[in-house]
Structures are given as C-alpha cells and as structure tokens.
Design an enzyme around this catalytic site. Structure first.
Site, PDB file in Angstrom:
ATOM      1  N   SER A 171     -11.932  46.146   2.865  1.00  0.00           N
ATOM      2  CA  SER A 171     -12.863  46.651   3.868  1.00  0.00           C
ATOM      3  C   SER A 171     -12.413  46.257   5.276  1.00  0.00           C
ATOM      4  O   SER A 171     -11.991  45.125   5.515  1.00  0.00           O
ATOM      5  CB  SER A 171     -14.254  46.084   3.595  1.00  0.00           C
ATOM      6  N   LYS A 181     -15.131  50.526   5.497  1.00  0.00           N
ATOM      7  CA  LYS A 181     -15.501  49.664   6.625  1.00  0.00           C
ATOM      8  C   LYS A 181     -16.964  49.202   6.524  1.00  0.00           C
ATOM      9  O   LYS A 181     -17.834  49.988   6.132  1.00  0.00           O
ATOM     10  CB  LYS A 181     -15.294  50.465   7.918  1.00  0.00           C
ATOM     11  N   LEU A 233     -17.883  44.714  13.662  1.00  0.00           N
ATOM     12  CA  LEU A 233     -18.576  45.691  12.814  1.00  0.00           C
ATOM     13  C   LEU A 233     -18.837  47.038  13.487  1.00  0.00           C
ATOM     14  O   LEU A 233     -19.878  47.655  13.270  1.00  0.00           O
ATOM     15  CB  LEU A 233     -19.901  45.115  12.294  1.00  0.00           C
ATOM     16  N   CYS A 286     -19.436  37.956   7.491  1.00  0.00           N
ATOM     17  CA  CYS A 286     -18.735  38.427   8.683  1.00  0.00           C
ATOM     18  C   CYS A 286     -18.883  37.397   9.790  1.00  0.00           C
ATOM     19  O   CYS A 286     -19.991  37.095  10.217  1.00  0.00           O
ATOM     20  CB  CYS A 286     -19.266  39.772   9.178  1.00  0.00           C
ATOM     21  N   ASN A 332     -13.308  36.328   2.339  1.00  0.00           N
ATOM     22  CA  ASN A 332     -13.390  36.950   3.653  1.00  0.00           C
ATOM     23  C   ASN A 332     -12.498  36.131   4.598  1.00  0.00           C
ATOM     24  O   ASN A 332     -11.820  35.199   4.171  1.00  0.00           O
ATOM     25  CB  ASN A 332     -14.851  36.972   4.129  1.00  0.00           C
ATOM     26  N   THR A 333     -12.495  36.472   5.877  1.00  0.00           N
ATOM     27  CA  THR A 333     -11.612  35.776   6.820  1.00  0.00           C
ATOM     28  C   THR A 333     -12.115  34.372   7.133  1.00  0.00           C
ATOM     29  O   THR A 333     -13.291  34.063   7.000  1.00  0.00           O
ATOM     30  CB  THR A 333     -11.510  36.568   8.131  1.00  0.00           C
ATOM     31  N   GLY A 386      -4.316  37.574   6.825  1.00  0.00           N
ATOM     32  CA  GLY A 386      -2.860  37.665   6.710  1.00  0.00           C
ATOM     33  C   GLY A 386      -2.297  36.596   5.794  1.00  0.00           C
ATOM     34  O   GLY A 386      -3.032  35.776   5.243  1.00  0.00           O
ATOM     35  N   GLY A 393      -5.425  43.812   2.721  1.00  0.00           N
ATOM     36  CA  GLY A 393      -6.049  43.951   4.037  1.00  0.00           C
ATOM     37  C   GLY A 393      -5.049  44.108   5.165  1.00  0.00           C
ATOM     38  O   GLY A 393      -4.520  45.187   5.416  1.00  0.00           O
ATOM     39  N   THR A 394      -4.765  42.991   5.813  1.00  0.00           N
ATOM     40  CA  THR A 394      -3.920  42.991   7.002  1.00  0.00           C
ATOM     41  C   THR A 394      -2.564  43.663   6.788  1.00  0.00           C
ATOM     42  O   THR A 394      -2.004  44.255   7.713  1.00  0.00           O
ATOM     43  CB  THR A 394      -3.725  41.530   7.473  1.00  0.00           C
TER      44      THR A 394
END
Lengths: 259, 308
Positions: B24, B48, B76, B133, B195-196, B220, B268-269
């Site tokens: 996402s 997204k 977002l 998030c 998640n990040t 990453g 992702g990245t």
C-alpha cells in the site's frame, strides 16, 4: 517510457560543479518534449532513490541525449564520477507535459528565463523553437562566472538573443534575471522559465502581461518519478488540490500552480 | 505469463496466483504501473491508504533519502472512500487480481465508514487496517501502539465488514507480539507487518528537518532485518496468515520472508527504484523453488525457525 541501462558516451565538467553527461540508448527515440526528464539510478546499492535530471538536448539521429546536473550530494557526486563506457540504469523519458514549443508562431516574441541548473530544459526548448524558425530571447542567471554554462550553445542557435546576468557582476551584467526581464520593457507572447523556486516566484511577481502565455518547469524531491508515490506534488494556484510534478508536469502554466 | 500452480497461495479473501503484491502507498491505484506491465501478473494489489473523505496530504518535501532506504511523509493523500469506490476500483476490476483495500482514519468511526463504503466492491478481497501510519496527526498510530485500542478497532471494523480483515502492525512498539495477539483475539483474519519505522533527517545547512512534516516513515532495505525479526517473533505466537513487508527488493528476500513465517509478501519501496520489481521477482520464483528443492512455495513458510 523505458527502463534501460544507457551507455555513458561522455561525462564532463562544464562549469563549477556542473556536469554534462551524454547518454546513448534506445529510449532516446521516445524523447519528444522539452521539459522531459530521465530518472537516473545512482550506481551502488545504498542509494535507493533515482535522480530526476532534465534533458538538455537530444540527437535522435545519433541516438543520444545530454543531461546537465550539479554535484550537490552523494548521489550526483557518484554520477559525476562515472566514466564514458560505464552504463547507468535509466527510467524515462518521464513527464507528460513539456514546454509547448510547437505553438509559437515565427513572429511571436518568445522569452526564456533560466537560472542555474534550471537552464538545461530551456536549451532543449530553444533548440526546438530555433528548428521551427522561431527566434527566442534568452535571459540566463548564474551566481558567478565559473557557474556559467551553455552561453555559446545558445548563441549558436539561429535568431537567439542571449543575455547573461550574474549575481556578483563578474560576467555579463550584474543583477538578477528579473532586472533583465523588467528592463526588457515589453511583455512577451510566450515565456518559458525554469530555475530556483524563488526566481520563478519573482518572475511571476514581476508581472506577466495578461496576453503572455507563461510556462514554468518545476523540480522537487522525487520518489518513483511516475506519479505513484505522491512525493513531488505542488499546490494548484487556488490551493484546492495538488499536481504531481513528475507526471502531470514537470511543466505547468504559471497560472495553474502555486509557486 | 503462464500460471504456475507451485506459486499459488490462498489467504483469507485473497486467492493469489503468486504470493506477491505491491505494498500500500507504493502502487497508488495501479494506473501508472499498468502502463508498464500487465497487472494480471500480480498475486494481489494493496491500494493506497483510503480515508473517509479526500485528503490532500502534507506539504513538501515529503521524501528524504537515507542509507539504503528513504523517509516518507506523504500524509495519506487520497481521494476518499467514495472516490476510491467510484473511480479507482472499477479500473482495477478490469484485472483478475484481488484488491487488499488499505483503510486509514483518525477515529474508529472513520475506519468503519471506509469499510462500509468499500465492502461491497466486488474486487475488494480483504481489508488491511492501517493502524500505524506515522505521518498524519491522529493517523491511526495510536491504534497501533495500544493493544486494547487495536483490538477495539478491529472488533468495530469486523462488525461491518463482509470481507476478511488484516491488521497492519506498527514496528514502533516495544512488543509487537502483544498487538498481534490482541487483534487476533478481536477477530482479525490476518496480519500484515511491518509498516514504516518512524525516523527523521536534519539538514545541516538549514538546521531544520528535511521533511516538511519533520518526521516520516523509514522504508527500504534498511528496515529488512527488523521486519524479519518482528515477523519471526509474531509467527511464534500466532498461526494467523501474515503478509510480510519491509525492504523486499529481490526474489531472495521473498524466500527469506517466507522462511521467517509469512504466507505472502508485499513489495514497497523497491517499486520506486525499479518499477518492474514485482513482475521480475514473480518470474524468478519458479527457478528459486527448483533451486531450493521445494514443490510449493507454501512449504517454505516458517521453515527458517530455529530447531527447538
């Protein structure tokens, strides 16, 4: 758009910290819009983001194009150290909106205002305009003599009137491109500009005549370069939404975006 | 591309041709990458993060590079649930790929609202609750760091969803297994992690944070070992399906995540540096199965655990 390991034909220092890299590859055939850029991967594994670099010129017959970039950090420093014969991973050409070089008539007054590394896409635009028999006036701003590049290349274009401004007055005329713009006294039919955001704001503020069709090429830190990640957005003039610089631009009408 | 039965995996709501999906926020709603390759190659698509109403996101700069990774603080930006339902999902419906709809919000009611709006979309196979998030105020991160809040949110969403619900876990916690157990107890059908990681960078010239939002989410290859460790830990406490993510760039990375215990992976990245990352990995997977001598990719799941 293609993803290709392009061949570095040439990579040379053309001004202080400024490099001109000539690349050959099949994606050159897809380059058609001044303002388009290539998304160049930095050699090595540790820098994961590509570097968006605008195209300064294209030679379709020879299958090559040139990029001009400034060594401003770890990534561009590594690109500066690449040698002819090396290959770089390139995604492009990117950007769906370029300078509308097909629209001006030969008799139109076309003005190009560029600052520093904002000059390259204007050279590509000037080449296209000259090729169509349209004369252009160019005002280029640099910090100092050692930062100047492509003055001769612009002068060699038929009907191209070039004015160089330097911040320190060490070359050309001392002052900003805005002063030269104001001194010029008349408002052009077309104005294409690229450079630092502050310069672009000043150009807009200097007052564009209502009949001037003004276009600006923007830059911003980018992620994907293709409109997915939403990193490089800019606000619309009415602040109601965003435009993606990489995909919707990088060239926009002045009146469309908030600088 | 030929379908390879050795790669097919079925997760709740997500019958996948292969265990790979774009993560996402790294694929928008598919339109851009659909110009580059056939999206039918993908196992699923995580769209997204979608909120109740449209959001414009944060000011720029929104990204900054870091060693082997990047920080993002997009905030977002999305067209809102109705926009996603009416404009984006119909486009994706032209592909034979299930959608994992990522849901974000500031309050539980907003999550519920998004799920209600999207739950009847035929191609939405499942939901992924973004309770982590880091980039918006009240961006859901509170739900991701408090086991009770995460469980309560999961329950409320489950009540209105007609599709399976995955909860996307935040790494910005002391004990990720506590959150995993809490949402499992609340009825989550699966988990996705990680998640990040919250991070920042400061510009020495301006003496200010590089990101306009000051802080952002790190992604990453830099975060891969952390993702693997958290997945490994969570796999010890639950048998729920896990979608693993965090710095996956290569086929080898996918195998490593499988061995740590995931059922499917999200890339992702890597899409940003190489837009063909997903199809390239998918095409390389069969050869890797042969190299490893396994008949089906699911046989790798959790095989990297230490002998007890």
């Amino acid at each position: 758009m293609k993803n290709e390991k392009m061949l570095i034909v040439d990579n040379r220092l053309i001004a202080a910290g400024t490099y001109e890299m000539t690349l050959a590859g099949t994606l050159v055939s897809e380059i058609s819009r001044p303002g388009a850029f290539l998304h160049v991967a930095v050699p090595g594994e540790d820098l994961v983001l590509r570097r968006p670099i605008s195209i300064a010129s294209v030679d379709h017959e020879g299958g090559s194009c040139t990029l001009i970039f400034k060594d401003v950090g770890a990534g561009t420093e590594r690109l500066a150290r690449c040698h002819p014969g090396d290959r770089v991973d390139v995604l492009g050409p990117l950007g769906q909106q370029g300078f509308p070089v097909d629209e001006p008539y030969a008799a139109d007054d076309v003005l190009l205002i560029g600052g520093g590394v904002g000059v390259p896409p204007l050279y590509y635009a000037a080449c296209e305009l000259a090729g169509r028999g349209v004369s252009v006036s160019v005002i280029l701003g640099f910090q100092t003599t050692s930062a100047i590049f492509y003055e001769e290349q612009f002068r060699e274009l038929p009907g191209c009137d070039v004015r160089i401004m330097t911040d320190d007055g060490s070359y050309g005329q001392k002052g900003t491109v805005i002063e030269a713009f104001e001194e010029r006294g008349k408002r052009p039919d077309w104005l294409f500009s690229c450079g630092p955001r502050g310069m672009l704001r000043a150009v807009e503020k200097a007052g564009m005549h209502p009949h001037t069709k003004g276009y600006v090429s923007l830059e911003e830190r980018m992620g994907c370069g293709v409109g997915v990640c939403l990193a490089c957005v800019c606000e619309t003039e009415d602040r109601s939404s965003y435009r993606k610089i990489c995909r919707d631009g990088p060239v926009f009408p002045f009146k469309e975006v908030l600088l | 591309m030929m379908r390879d039965p050795r790669l097919e995996v079925t997760l709740p709501g997500l019958p996948m041709k292969n265990p790979l999906m774009p993560a996402s926020g790294c694929f928008a709603f598919g339109r851009e990458y659909a110009e580059l390759y056939d999206l039918n190659e993908l196992g699923a698509i995580a769209i997204k993060g979608t909120t109740g109403t449209a959001r414009l996101g944060n000011p720029t700069p929104r990204v900054a590079e870091t060693p082997s990774g990047m920080l993002n603080a997009i905030g977002l930006q999305n067209p809102g649930a109705k926009g996603v339902r009416d404009e984006e999902l119909p486009f994706l419906e032209t592909y034979d790929v299930p959608v994992l709809a990522n849901v974000s919000g500031s309050r539980p009611e907003e999550y519920v609202d998004v799920v209600k709006t999207l739950t009847d979309a035929p191609n939405v196979g499942a939901f992924e609750l973004n309770i982590s998030c880091p980039n918006v105020k009240e961006g859901g991160i509170h739900f991701g760091t408090d086991p009770a809040a995460a469980a309560e949110l999961t329950k409320e969403v489950k009540r209105v969803s007609t599709k399976p619900v995955y909860v996307k876990l935040s790494p910005n916690v002391t004990d990720v297994t506590a959150i995993a157990r809490a949402v499992e107890g609340a009825g989550a059908d699966g988990l996705s992690l990680i998640n990040t990681l919250l991070g920042t960078r400061i510009d020495w010239e301006t003496r200010k944070p590089v990101l306009a939002n000051e802080k952002g989410g790190l992604s990453g290859p830099a975060i891969k070992p952390i993702a693997l460790r958290m997945i490994y830990d969570v796999r010890q406490v639950t048998d729920l399906p896990i979608i693993g993510m965090g710095g996956i760039q290569s086929t080898e990375d996918v195998i490593e995540f499988m061995l740590a215990g995931v059922d499917a992976v999200a890339v992702g990245t890597a899409n940003f540096s190489n837009p063909f990352a997903c199809p390239n990995i998918i095409r390389e997977l069969p050869a890797w199965l042969e190299r490893l001598g396994v008949e089906h990719i699911r046989h790798l799941r959790g095989q990297g655990e230490a002998a007890v």
